[in-house]
Scaffold this motif. Structure first.
Motif, PDB file in Angstrom:
ATOM      1  N   ARG A 251       0.834  -1.209   0.000  1.00 48.11           N
ATOM      2  CA  ARG A 251       0.000   0.000   0.000  1.00 48.11           C
ATOM      3  C   ARG A 251       0.866   1.255   0.000  1.00 48.11           C
ATOM      4  O   ARG A 251       0.579   2.225  -0.708  1.00 48.11           O
ATOM      5  CB  ARG A 251      -0.976  -0.020   1.182  1.00 48.11           C
ATOM      6  N   LEU A 252       1.942   1.235   0.776  1.00 50.27           N
ATOM      7  CA  LEU A 252       2.864   2.368   0.801  1.00 50.27           C
ATOM      8  C   LEU A 252       3.498   2.564  -0.574  1.00 50.27           C
ATOM      9  O   LEU A 252       3.532   3.681  -1.103  1.00 50.27           O
ATOM     10  CB  LEU A 252       3.934   2.161   1.874  1.00 50.27           C
ATOM     11  N   ARG A 253       3.967   1.489  -1.162  1.00 48.78           N
ATOM     12  CA  ARG A 253       4.562   1.573  -2.504  1.00 48.78           C
ATOM     13  C   ARG A 253       3.515   2.019  -3.540  1.00 48.78           C
ATOM     14  O   ARG A 253       3.833   2.771  -4.458  1.00 48.78           O
ATOM     15  CB  ARG A 253       5.172   0.244  -2.917  1.00 48.78           C
ATOM     16  N   ALA A 254       2.282   1.562  -3.380  1.00 47.54           N
ATOM     17  CA  ALA A 254       1.216   1.954  -4.304  1.00 47.54           C
ATOM     18  C   ALA A 254       0.916   3.445  -4.201  1.00 47.54           C
ATOM     19  O   ALA A 254       0.664   4.098  -5.220  1.00 47.54           O
ATOM     20  CB  ALA A 254      -0.047   1.137  -4.037  1.00 47.54           C
ATOM     21  N   LEU A 255       0.949   3.985  -2.996  1.00 49.61           N
ATOM     22  CA  LEU A 255       0.727   5.427  -2.823  1.00 49.61           C
ATOM     23  C   LEU A 255       1.822   6.213  -3.525  1.00 49.61           C
ATOM     24  O   LEU A 255       1.544   7.105  -4.335  1.00 49.61           O
ATOM     25  CB  LEU A 255       0.671   5.793  -1.339  1.00 49.61           C
ATOM     26  N   VAL A 256       3.067   5.874  -3.250  1.00 50.31           N
ATOM     27  CA  VAL A 256       4.183   6.582  -3.886  1.00 50.31           C
ATOM     28  C   VAL A 256       4.151   6.372  -5.396  1.00 50.31           C
ATOM     29  O   VAL A 256       4.299   7.320  -6.167  1.00 50.31           O
ATOM     30  CB  VAL A 256       5.539   6.125  -3.278  1.00 50.31           C
ATOM     31  N   GLY A 257       3.915   5.136  -5.820  1.00 51.67           N
ATOM     32  CA  GLY A 257       3.859   4.844  -7.254  1.00 51.67           C
ATOM     33  C   GLY A 257       2.737   5.587  -7.961  1.00 51.67           C
ATOM     34  O   GLY A 257       2.901   6.058  -9.085  1.00 51.67           O
ATOM     35  N   GLY A 258       1.603   5.720  -7.293  1.00 52.10           N
ATOM     36  CA  GLY A 258       0.480   6.451  -7.868  1.00 52.10           C
ATOM     37  C   GLY A 258       0.803   7.917  -8.085  1.00 52.10           C
ATOM     38  O   GLY A 258       0.450   8.501  -9.117  1.00 52.10           O
TER      39      GLY A 258
ATOM     40  N   PRO B  35      14.010   7.711 -11.601  1.00 54.52           N
ATOM     41  CA  PRO B  35      14.990   7.761 -10.511  1.00 54.52           C
ATOM     42  C   PRO B  35      14.344   8.085  -9.152  1.00 54.52           C
ATOM     43  O   PRO B  35      14.771   7.561  -8.118  1.00 54.52           O
ATOM     44  CB  PRO B  35      15.964   8.871 -10.927  1.00 54.52           C
ATOM     45  N   ALA B  36      13.309   8.910  -9.152  1.00 51.75           N
ATOM     46  CA  ALA B  36      12.616   9.228  -7.896  1.00 51.75           C
ATOM     47  C   ALA B  36      11.906   7.993  -7.362  1.00 51.75           C
ATOM     48  O   ALA B  36      11.934   7.723  -6.151  1.00 51.75           O
ATOM     49  CB  ALA B  36      11.628  10.368  -8.116  1.00 51.75           C
ATOM     50  N   ARG B  37      11.287   7.228  -8.228  1.00 54.26           N
ATOM     51  CA  ARG B  37      10.625   5.984  -7.821  1.00 54.26           C
ATOM     52  C   ARG B  37      11.660   5.008  -7.242  1.00 54.26           C
ATOM     53  O   ARG B  37      11.426   4.363  -6.225  1.00 54.26           O
ATOM     54  CB  ARG B  37       9.896   5.361  -9.005  1.00 54.26           C
ATOM     55  N   GLN B  38      12.809   4.905  -7.914  1.00 56.14           N
ATOM     56  CA  GLN B  38      13.871   4.027  -7.421  1.00 56.14           C
ATOM     57  C   GLN B  38      14.371   4.494  -6.049  1.00 56.14           C
ATOM     58  O   GLN B  38      14.609   3.677  -5.159  1.00 56.14           O
ATOM     59  CB  GLN B  38      15.028   3.990  -8.428  1.00 56.14           C
ATOM     60  N   MET B  39      14.517   5.813  -5.893  1.00 56.16           N
ATOM     61  CA  MET B  39      14.963   6.364  -4.622  1.00 56.16           C
ATOM     62  C   MET B  39      13.949   6.050  -3.517  1.00 56.16           C
ATOM     63  O   MET B  39      14.315   5.685  -2.401  1.00 56.16           O
ATOM     64  CB  MET B  39      15.178   7.874  -4.734  1.00 56.16           C
ATOM     65  N   ALA B  40      12.678   6.171  -3.842  1.00 54.09           N
ATOM     66  CA  ALA B  40      11.615   5.861  -2.867  1.00 54.09           C
ATOM     67  C   ALA B  40      11.706   4.383  -2.467  1.00 54.09           C
ATOM     68  O   ALA B  40      11.580   4.055  -1.270  1.00 54.09           O
ATOM     69  CB  ALA B  40      10.259   6.198  -3.442  1.00 54.09           C
ATOM     70  N   ASP B  41      11.913   3.505  -3.431  1.00 56.62           N
ATOM     71  CA  ASP B  41      12.032   2.080  -3.123  1.00 56.62           C
ATOM     72  C   ASP B  41      13.229   1.810  -2.216  1.00 56.62           C
ATOM     73  O   ASP B  41      13.149   1.021  -1.279  1.00 56.62           O
ATOM     74  CB  ASP B  41      12.163   1.252  -4.411  1.00 56.62           C
ATOM     75  N   ILE B  42      14.343   2.484  -2.487  1.00 52.73           N
ATOM     76  CA  ILE B  42      15.535   2.330  -1.655  1.00 52.73           C
ATOM     77  C   ILE B  42      15.243   2.779  -0.227  1.00 52.73           C
ATOM     78  O   ILE B  42      15.607   2.115   0.744  1.00 52.73           O
ATOM     79  CB  ILE B  42      16.724   3.108  -2.250  1.00 52.73           C
ATOM     80  N   LEU B  43      14.575   3.919  -0.086  1.00 49.92           N
ATOM     81  CA  LEU B  43      14.235   4.428   1.246  1.00 49.92           C
ATOM     82  C   LEU B  43      13.306   3.476   1.988  1.00 49.92           C
ATOM     83  O   LEU B  43      13.497   3.200   3.180  1.00 49.92           O
ATOM     84  CB  LEU B  43      13.590   5.819   1.130  1.00 49.92           C
ATOM     85  N   ILE B  44      12.308   2.946   1.276  1.00 54.68           N
ATOM     86  CA  ILE B  44      11.361   2.006   1.908  1.00 54.68           C
ATOM     87  C   ILE B  44      12.102   0.723   2.310  1.00 54.68           C
ATOM     88  O   ILE B  44      11.932   0.241   3.444  1.00 54.68           O
ATOM     89  CB  ILE B  44      10.187   1.703   0.952  1.00 54.68           C
ATOM     90  N   ASP B  45      12.936   0.194   1.424  1.00 60.14           N
ATOM     91  CA  ASP B  45      13.683  -1.024   1.757  1.00 60.14           C
ATOM     92  C   ASP B  45      14.619  -0.802   2.942  1.00 60.14           C
ATOM     93  O   ASP B  45      14.749  -1.674   3.803  1.00 60.14           O
ATOM     94  CB  ASP B  45      14.476  -1.512   0.536  1.00 60.14           C
ATOM     95  N   ALA B  46      15.258   0.345   3.003  1.00 58.01           N
ATOM     96  CA  ALA B  46      16.185   0.645   4.097  1.00 58.01           C
ATOM     97  C   ALA B  46      15.475   0.811   5.434  1.00 58.01           C
ATOM     98  O   ALA B  46      16.058   0.571   6.492  1.00 58.01           O
ATOM     99  CB  ALA B  46      16.991   1.900   3.772  1.00 58.01           C
ATOM    100  N   ALA B  47      14.205   1.210   5.388  1.00 61.38           N
ATOM    101  CA  ALA B  47      13.453   1.444   6.630  1.00 61.38           C
ATOM    102  C   ALA B  47      12.804   0.167   7.164  1.00 61.38           C
ATOM    103  O   ALA B  47      12.243   0.187   8.246  1.00 61.38           O
ATOM    104  CB  ALA B  47      12.375   2.488   6.384  1.00 61.38           C
ATOM    105  N   ARG B  48      12.912  -0.924   6.433  1.00 61.98           N
ATOM    106  CA  ARG B  48      12.287  -2.191   6.861  1.00 61.98           C
ATOM    107  C   ARG B  48      13.068  -2.884   7.919  1.00 61.98           C
ATOM    108  O   ARG B  48      14.187  -2.767   8.137  1.00 61.98           O
ATOM    109  CB  ARG B  48      12.084  -3.117   5.672  1.00 61.98           C
TER     110      ARG B  48
END
Length: 186
Positions: free
Chosen positions: A81-88, A173-186
Motif C-alpha cells: 500500500r505504501l509503494r502503491a501510494l508513492v507509485g500512484g 529515478p525518484a521511484r527508485q529512490m523511494a524504493d531504496i528508502l522504503i527497503d532501508a526502513a524495513r
C-alpha cells in the motif's frame, strides 16, 4: 443548474490557475474565458480567494480519490500500500498533462505563512506526510515519520523537476529512490 454553473466556473478557473498561475489569472480573465458576467462569478464565489481555496480543495479531493483507487487495486500488504501510494503519485507526475502540485505552486505564490491559501497548501502537504507516516507505521517501518518526510521530499522534488523540465526523466529515478528508502526502513 446552480451547481453546474459553479462547477463550470471552478473548472475554468482551475485550468487557468494550473496553466497560467494563480496570481497571473485575474477575475476579469476568468470571467472573459468563462463567458460570464463578473456578478455571476461573485454569486458563486464571494472572492477570488474563495475560488482559489475551492480549486485547491477540489485538486486535493481528486488526487486522493485517484490514489485511494490505486492503493485498493495494488496494495494488499501494508508495504504494498505504501509503494502503491508513492507509485500512484509518480505515475501522476509522469502524466504529460501534469501541471505541478497545486499546493506547492500555491504556496510559492502566497508565501506569507498567515495567508489562507498558504495555510491550505500546508494542510495538504501535512496530509500527504501523515498518510505516508501512517502507512509506514502500519508496515512496521523504522522511523516512520522520518521515512514519510524523506518520501515527501522525493515526491515533491520529482514533481518540481518534471514541472520545470518536462520529460527530464525525474520520475523513474525518484521511484527508485523511494524504493531504496522504503527497503532501508524495513
Amino acid at each position: 443548474m446552480a451547481t453546474q454553473m459553479r462547477d463550470y466556473i471552478l473548472g475554468v478557473a482551475s485550468e487557468m490557475f494550473a496553466t497560467r498561475g494563480i496570481n497571473a489569472t485575474s477575475v476579469d480573465t476568468i470571467v472573459a474565458e468563462a463567458g460570464i458576467a463578473k456578478v455571476t462569478l461573485y454569486k458563486y464565489f464571494k472572492s477570488k480567494e474563495q475560488l482559489i481555496l475551492e480549486y485547491l480543495r477540489q485538486y486535493d479531493a481528486q488526487l486522493w480519490n485517484r490514489l485511494t483507487e490505486r492503493i485498493a487495486a495494488r496494495g494488499s500488504t501494508p508495504v504494498e500500500r505504501l509503494r502503491a501510494l508513492v507509485g500512484g503519485i509518480m505515475e501522476w507526475i509522469a502524466d504529460p498533462e501534469f501541471k505541478g502540485l497545486a499546493f506547492v505552486n500555491a504556496s510559492v505564490e502566497f508565501p506569507q505563512s498567515e495567508n489562507p491559501v498558504h495555510q491550505t497548501s500546508l494542510e495538504f502537504v501535512q496530509t500527504l506526510r501523515n498518510s505516508l507516516a501512517a502507512m509506514a507505521r502500519d508496515a512496521g517501518m523504522k522511523n516512520p515519520d522520518t521515512l514519510a518526510l524523506q518520501l515527501a521530499l522525493v515526491i515533491e522534488g520529482a514533481a518540481i523537476t518534471e514541472q520545470l523540465q518536462r520529460g527530464e526523466g525525474a520520475v523513474e529515478p525518484a521511484r527508485q529512490m523511494a524504493d531504496i528508502l522504503i527497503d532501508a526502513a524495513r
